[in-house]
Write an enzyme that holds these catalytic residues in place. Structure first.
Site, PDB file in Angstrom:
ATOM      1  N   ASP A 142       0.809  -1.213   0.000  1.00 37.48           N
ATOM      2  CA  ASP A 142       0.000   0.000   0.000  1.00 37.48           C
ATOM      3  C   ASP A 142       0.844   1.265   0.000  1.00 37.48           C
ATOM      4  O   ASP A 142       2.041   1.224   0.288  1.00 37.48           O
ATOM      5  CB  ASP A 142      -0.822   0.009   1.294  1.00 37.48           C
ATOM      6  CG  ASP A 142      -2.297   0.004   0.996  1.00 37.48           C
ATOM      7  OD1 ASP A 142      -2.669  -0.184  -0.174  1.00 37.48           O
ATOM      8  OD2 ASP A 142      -3.071   0.193   1.936  1.00 37.48           O
TER       9      ASP A 142
ATOM     10  N   TYR B 299       6.204  -9.550   8.037  1.00 37.31           N
ATOM     11  CA  TYR B 299       6.094  -8.097   8.130  1.00 37.31           C
ATOM     12  C   TYR B 299       6.651  -7.630   9.464  1.00 37.31           C
ATOM     13  O   TYR B 299       6.556  -8.346  10.473  1.00 37.31           O
ATOM     14  CB  TYR B 299       4.627  -7.651   8.042  1.00 37.31           C
ATOM     15  CG  TYR B 299       4.104  -7.500   6.641  1.00 37.31           C
ATOM     16  CD1 TYR B 299       4.227  -6.290   5.958  1.00 37.31           C
ATOM     17  CD2 TYR B 299       3.480  -8.560   5.990  1.00 37.31           C
ATOM     18  CE1 TYR B 299       3.745  -6.137   4.670  1.00 37.31           C
ATOM     19  CE2 TYR B 299       2.993  -8.422   4.686  1.00 37.31           C
ATOM     20  CZ  TYR B 299       3.129  -7.204   4.041  1.00 37.31           C
ATOM     21  OH  TYR B 299       2.646  -7.050   2.779  1.00 37.31           O
TER      22      TYR B 299
END
Lengths: 269, 269
Positions: free
Chosen positions: A51, A109
């Site tokens: 994103d 992540y």
């Protein structure tokens, strides 16, 4: 010939990975170079469509090409033409049956938060600022409730279009850093905004606003409104992409059961 | 009433401190807020007009105002309206005879370089990348040739319009960091591009391309072409501004002779 690039980028200057109507994107920067080399458009396929504002320490993209360049030549061709916030760290030739998104079996992540009396302008765009200390033990314990295979509807953006919202979380750790906290999660894949919603939920728990014991109930509700807000993009790093079971196993506690590759499943983030 | 702000900013997103025809500037962001509060234009005066891409850990600006706000209220008014890459760290009321530029008696700059096989996209805009190791001892020894009061014509941009190019360097140290080098210099003031030209000259010495013994001759030549290139802006930090002799003395070796305030002298950087 199918070429796989391992790339890293600083998300602060991008509108995300995927081409948008406006603004810089990682995809555009890479395809621009390929177009110049091929005199025709060449599509790239990433492992993960990060994103706006999200960083990647390790991301893979592949493309098909008739050009016969060595991996070193490809790397030089990209790095000499790319802007300073994208870098190609490795290049290799792969089989044409191999797909950077569908053959990815896991991702790691990291979410970086720093805490202090004032925000630090030099960390702007790279770490998320919080004014107050968080309860590390509460967060670390709560994070363990995410482990396993669940339908993560409650922890993904309501805008998610993907149908199958089942994902497996293999490990989730919260660590104290010099001036804040790192959230480190490894999973089979992550839905749109999923890491950022889980992290914000844990930070709410670390502030005493929520209770970790309630996480199983929040997951079961399958309702986005039951979870916390979405943490800002700037603290999020796509840290690792696992293309083989061996790589994934090496980063997990012994005995962790790895689910089989779910080929052709579309993973949003 | 004259108000002094201590501010910090990340230079990566600015065209420099001073208002330009195009692009974001620190001055514009501060004056925009003052204009909204006063319903009329209010000019700010910085201690240092940093260049495009240069960071400030400590910068001072002052302005005159009829508004009677407490320092805490001023700080809140700015910080709630400023973008994420500028922050007001302290506010105080000062005498109207006091000027943030002319009463500044010294400045400290830091220049950050990292070294490695690849550039690091996460350091982009914050540190300067070099591929090869440098000779620390050679650089540290060479830096000592800059100490004292000299005409620094050779070490400032040829575009410098200021007449008096004499400046005093009080200390200049080169330190090894975890993955690179920090150049730390304290002086009475610095000419346009002066720190970046001195640092590049030292890096050329660290690479063996130049000799530190030649620095006195380069200074004496008073010719910009005798010094090295200008190191990139991204590694440069305005670290400290000394408004009193006591502050400056505290950061210098015992016995350093401090030159008297040179009021009304225009210092470009």
């Amino acid at each position: 010939m199918r070429i796989l690039l391992q790339i890293t980028y600083n998300g602060a200057g991008f509108q995300g990975f995927q081409i948008q109507n406006e603004g810089r994107t990682v995809q555009y920067e890479l395809e621009r170079i390929l177009k110049r080399m091929h005199k025709t458009f060449v599509r790239i396929h990433p492992s993960s469509r990060t994103d706006k504002g999200v960083h990647a320490l390790c991301q893979y993209v592949h493309f098909d090409t008739p050009l016969k360049l060595t991996p070193a030549k490809w790397q030089h061709a990209f790095n000499s033409a790319l802007p300073d916030d994208i870098y190609v760290t490795a290049v290799r030739e792969i089989q044409e049956s191999y797909h950077s998104r569908y053959d990815c079996i896991g991702k790691a992540y990291r979410y970086k938060v720093y805490q202090g009396a004032h925000r630090d302008v030099m960390k702007n765009g790279r770490e998320t600022y919080i004014p107050d200390e968080l309860d590390l033990k509460r967060m670390q314990e709560a994070a363990q409730h995410f482990l396993g295979t669940h339908d993560f509807t409650s922890f993904c953006s309501a805008k998610t279009e993907i149908e199958n919202k089942e994902r497996t979380i293999y490990s989730f750790n919260v660590e104290k850093t010099a001036d804040g906290y790192d959230f480190h999660v490894i999973g089979s894949g992550f839905l749109y905004n999923m890491v950022r919603i889980m992290v914000q939920h844990l930070m709410d728990i670390g502030q005493g606003k929520k209770d970790g014991q309630d996480i199983p109930g929040v997951i079961q509700a399958r309702n986005r409104e039951k979870a916390g807000k979405t943490a800002p993009a700037e603290g999020l790093y796509l840290e690792k992409i696992y293309l083989t079971e061996e790589e994934l196993r090496a980063d997990l506690p012994d005995g962790t059961e790895i689910i089989s590759k779910r080929k052709r499943e579309r993973i949003t983030q």
